[in-house]
Design an enzyme around this catalytic site. Structure first.
Site, PDB file in Angstrom:
ATOM      1  N   SER A 213       0.824  -1.198   0.000  1.00  0.00           N
ATOM      2  CA  SER A 213       0.000   0.000   0.000  1.00  0.00           C
ATOM      3  C   SER A 213       0.872   1.268   0.000  1.00  0.00           C
ATOM      4  CB  SER A 213      -0.959  -0.046   1.187  1.00  0.00           C
ATOM      5  OG  SER A 213      -1.935   0.964   1.100  1.00  0.00           O
ATOM      6  N   ASP A 381      -9.721  -4.820  -4.796  1.00  0.00           N
ATOM      7  CA  ASP A 381      -9.044  -3.732  -4.084  1.00  0.00           C
ATOM      8  C   ASP A 381      -9.690  -2.393  -4.425  1.00  0.00           C
ATOM      9  OD1 ASP A 381      -7.196  -1.953  -2.923  1.00  0.00           O
ATOM     10  OD2 ASP A 381      -5.537  -3.321  -3.310  1.00  0.00           O
ATOM     11  N   HIS A 410      -7.529  -5.375  -0.566  1.00  0.00           N
ATOM     12  CA  HIS A 410      -6.348  -4.646  -0.133  1.00  0.00           C
ATOM     13  C   HIS A 410      -5.691  -5.271   1.094  1.00  0.00           C
ATOM     14  CE1 HIS A 410      -4.021  -0.956  -0.669  1.00  0.00           C
ATOM     15  NE2 HIS A 410      -3.997  -0.810   0.638  1.00  0.00           N
TER      16      HIS A 410
END
Length: 441
Positions: A213, A381, A410
């Site tokens: 991320s 995601d 995610h």
């Protein structure tokens, strides 16, 4: 599982075309003039803002206190999380060039002597509102940090400035607004650069880099810098982000639309600590009055398929960690502008700092074509969207291996109960395929 040499065709182009319109992403410099679509929410928004100001004046915004979280971590991460699982772990502190004191942990296998037979160094870099503990929150058989150590890698765990595990600043207090005057730009060019340099010097080996991320935003920005990339052997990026203009997560959408980031900055709030009652109240207000947040995690990240939600209370004993309001604003600038660039201060200050009216972009084509790269991303995601992933791939010149998992979201790439087989074995295989070609300092 599907290995693909090219990313899948987007299934959301018709759904996301409206999301990119200027009506949905207002670009007013401070507080937006709300469109007719949002006029019916104005009274609710006013009530939310009133509550924010009352909360801000009634409580300390930087004390990190809350009865609504299990606990604030105390002590060091080695003693609290890693050594109790039977792994050797040592704590290290590095100082960035701008004076922040960061914690690094060095982890070795349960079966090995920490001083002997270390494998190649791997740095694990966490994402937004997380810290290095996120790599160890499942069992040793399911957590990437433990798995890499058991596979013989010399595991180093990064913790950026402001997280609970790091150690502050040489001269600033966390109560000083200057302490929080940074975004992911500084995290990439100072924190990540400093950690890579420390590991490179300590091990005399180039570093295998793993990011998730925001850790991938930092990685891609840092790897575009020649002085940093020369110390990196290869990179494996989970949920890679350099562009954010196709974000679909509902709560993130609403916060961008309402310019919550600009409101927070205008109110003089510098630290974002979701363990504080103030920011818990903000989320409660947004979800009670403007959104249906029955599943808060899905509202923030999109759906996830495979993590053990019975462990959420345990996860919340460690996450979330603080970040800065400026960092959030920088991320929201990326969403509104569709750019991968330095922080936008406005024309006048940009001219002062950058010598140009617009902030300079991070040029992904500067990442050398000789750098091996691996990327894993998912069809569910809501933050690292497939369309934005394609945009990133078009700008990279380095050879990139891809793993696309249609049903992964995610958080699954960190906490899925199947992540070892679905994801981590592929990363380890990628690294091992390079070991015969790896170089030392």
């Amino acid at each position: 599982l599907k290995w693909k040499s090219q990313p899948p065709q987007s299934k959301r182009s018709s759904q996301t075309s409206g999301v990119r319109s200027t009506a949905f992403w207002p670009t007013a410099p401070v507080f937006p003039a709300f469109s007719s679509a949002t006029m019916n929410n104005r009274q609710v928004i006013s009530a939310v803002l009133l509550q924010l100001f009352v909360s801000a004046s009634a409580a300390s915004l930087t004390d990190g206190e809350s009865t609504l979280r299990l606990r604030t971590p105390n002590g060091d991460m080695c003693g609290q999380l890693i050594q109790p699982a039977g792994y050797s772990c040592t704590e290290h502190t590095i100082e960035t060039t701008d004076g922040y004191l960061l914690a690094l942990q060095r982890v070795s296998s349960r079966n090995g002597n920490i001083t002997l037979n270390r494998g190649p160094p791997v740095l694990l870099q966490h994402g937004l509102f997380m810290a290095g503990d996120c790599w160890f929150l499942n069992s040793p058989e399911e957590s990437l940090g433990f798995i890499l150590a058991d596979q013989g890698f010399d595991v180093w765990v990064g913790n950026v400035r402001g997280t609970f595990w790091s150690h502050g600043h040489v001269s600033l207090s966390e109560d000083d607004k200057e302490f929080w005057d940074w975004s992911w730009q500084e995290l990439a060019l100072y924190d990540l650069a400093g950690m890579i340099s420390h590991i490179y010097s300590a091990t005399k080996s180039k570093v295998f880099l793993v990011g998730h991320s925001q850790g991938t935003i930092m990685s891609l920005a840092a790897l575009s810098q020649p002085n940093i990339v020369k110390m990196v052997e290869a990179a494996a990026l989970l949920c890679p982000i350099s562009y954010l203009d196709h974000v679909t997560a509902p709560l993130v959408h609403k916060m961008v639309t309402l310019h919550i980031d600009q409101m927070i900055v205008a109110m003089g709030i510098h630290q974002l600590n979701f363990r504080s009652e103030f920011l818990i109240n903000l989320l409660d207000s947004l979800c009670a009055d403007l959104l249906h947040c029955d599943n808060m995690l899905s509202s923030i990240t999109g759906d996830n398929c495979c993590f053990n939600d019975s462990r959420i209370e345990y996860y919340l004993g460690y996450e979330p960690h603080p970040s800065s309001a400026k960092n959030l604003r920088h991320l929201f600038q990326m969403i509104r502008k569709g750019t991968f660039a330095k922080y936008d201060y406005g024309t006048f200050k940009n001219l002062q700092l950058y010598g140009q009216a617009s902030p300079p972009v991070f040029d992904l084509s500067l990442i050398p074509d000789s750098l091996p790269m691996w990327m894993g991303y998912g069809g569910l995601d809501g933050l690292a969207d497939v369309d934005d992933m394609q945009h990133t791939l078009k700008e990279l010149v380095c050879n990139t291996e891809l793993l696309y998992l249609e049903n992964y979201g995610h958080i699954d790439f960190l906490l899925s109960v199947r992540a070892k087989e679905d994801v981590y074995d592929h990363i380890i295989g990628f690294f091992r395929s390079l070991l015969g070609q790896s170089s030392s300092a």
